[in-house]
Design a protein around this motif. Sequence first.
Motif, PDB file in Angstrom:
ATOM      1  N   ARG A  63      62.668  27.970  39.562  1.00 16.94           N
ATOM      2  CA  ARG A  63      62.107  26.655  39.247  1.00 16.94           C
ATOM      3  C   ARG A  63      60.844  26.427  40.070  1.00 16.94           C
ATOM      4  O   ARG A  63      60.669  27.028  41.137  1.00 16.94           O
ATOM      5  N   HIS A  96      60.636  22.595  29.317  1.00 19.85           N
ATOM      6  CA  HIS A  96      61.754  22.044  30.061  1.00 19.85           C
ATOM      7  C   HIS A  96      63.104  22.514  29.532  1.00 19.85           C
ATOM      8  O   HIS A  96      64.058  22.681  30.289  1.00 19.85           O
ATOM      9  N   ALA A 110      61.851  20.006  37.696  1.00 18.80           N
ATOM     10  CA  ALA A 110      61.317  21.341  37.962  1.00 18.80           C
ATOM     11  C   ALA A 110      61.626  22.285  36.809  1.00 18.80           C
ATOM     12  O   ALA A 110      62.719  22.842  36.728  1.00 18.80           O
ATOM     13  N   ASN A 111      60.667  22.463  35.917  1.00 18.08           N
ATOM     14  CA  ASN A 111      60.817  23.452  34.870  1.00 18.08           C
ATOM     15  C   ASN A 111      60.849  24.858  35.481  1.00 18.08           C
ATOM     16  O   ASN A 111      60.424  25.070  36.619  1.00 18.08           O
ATOM     17  N   PHE A 112      61.323  25.814  34.698  1.00 18.95           N
ATOM     18  CA  PHE A 112      61.312  27.194  35.171  1.00 18.95           C
ATOM     19  C   PHE A 112      59.904  27.780  35.036  1.00 18.95           C
ATOM     20  O   PHE A 112      59.111  27.380  34.189  1.00 18.95           O
ATOM     21  N   LYS A 158      65.313  18.705  41.222  1.00 18.89           N
ATOM     22  CA  LYS A 158      64.766  19.951  40.689  1.00 18.89           C
ATOM     23  C   LYS A 158      65.237  20.187  39.254  1.00 18.89           C
ATOM     24  O   LYS A 158      64.487  20.705  38.421  1.00 18.89           O
ATOM     25  N   THR A 159      66.474  19.801  38.948  1.00 17.10           N
ATOM     26  CA  THR A 159      66.966  19.948  37.581  1.00 17.10           C
ATOM     27  C   THR A 159      66.178  19.074  36.612  1.00 17.10           C
ATOM     28  O   THR A 159      65.849  19.485  35.493  1.00 17.10           O
TER      29      THR A 159
END
Length: 308
Positions: free
Chosen positions: A283, A259, A222-224, A218-219
């Motif tokens: 995210r 990102h 997965a963008n916010f 996710k880091t």
Amino acid sequence: METILSVQGLEKSFKDKQVLKSISFEVKQGEIMAILGPNGAGKSTTIRNIMGIIYPDRGEVIFHQYKDIPRHKIGYLPEERGLYKNVKVMDMLLYLADLKDYPLKKAKERALAYLEKFDLKGKENVNLEELSKGMNQKVQFISSILHEPELLILDEPFSGLDPVSQDVFKDEIRHLADQGTAILLSSHQMNLVEEICDRLFMIQQGEKVIYGSLDDVKTEYANFKCTIRGHNDLTVLKQLPQVQRIDHQPDRAVLYLDHDVTPTLWLKNLPVELHIQELSIDRISLHEIFVDIANSNQSNEKVGEQHA
């Protein structure tokens, strides 16, 4: 954690089509490892190689502490359900436990306990053909864990289950992992995978595209995103910095951020004229990551075909 299963450099072809291309991953004791991918990616072929149903052209499947595939130490819930319909529930469970060389007295005690746990108490002498699809699914799940496997392989375990039964399965899968069972799980229901899995292995066209812990994945991928409830004009939202795209509705907007965004700093720059009833930042989901990567890889394949 001790490694229970190692898959190293697995390759498999059927006629002139290579289905697996140097697949490698590990499953450790007490963890839930998800194997993900779109239809035709090679998930079922990987599982069948692990189970010894088919054999790889190259590579190794290593069960630590065992020289060969320890079938009596593996639990398997296949995607294609296949219990004998004209057999009583308890007879079916005891028969499958016996195939695993599991003590029958203990198997019967555990079967009765699981039947009660899965709301099937009193169904032990009922023929499987008299049960609903969801009940049959529960019985088959019980059969895969009755003999206390060290490695549990679950192929689409939530298929056909209502939300209540899904929660029962999730709780039991997590409980088994907490007790030390290594679990390899394949599912298309990304929301459920995200809730219970520790690590992910995603394949596309037989190749690895993601491998790591859920947090790491996710880091990296997965963008916010920022969800704003309120009536805001799209032209105002388009002026906000570091926004890749916007899903806009009259009373709600979802802003997908770059990102490298730092959420706390980004929030400070929101204009005061924004109408905000509710605001949340999180995210993007595993489902969205899955779709983005699958679509991206398919686009790359088409570009490659055009230039071939």
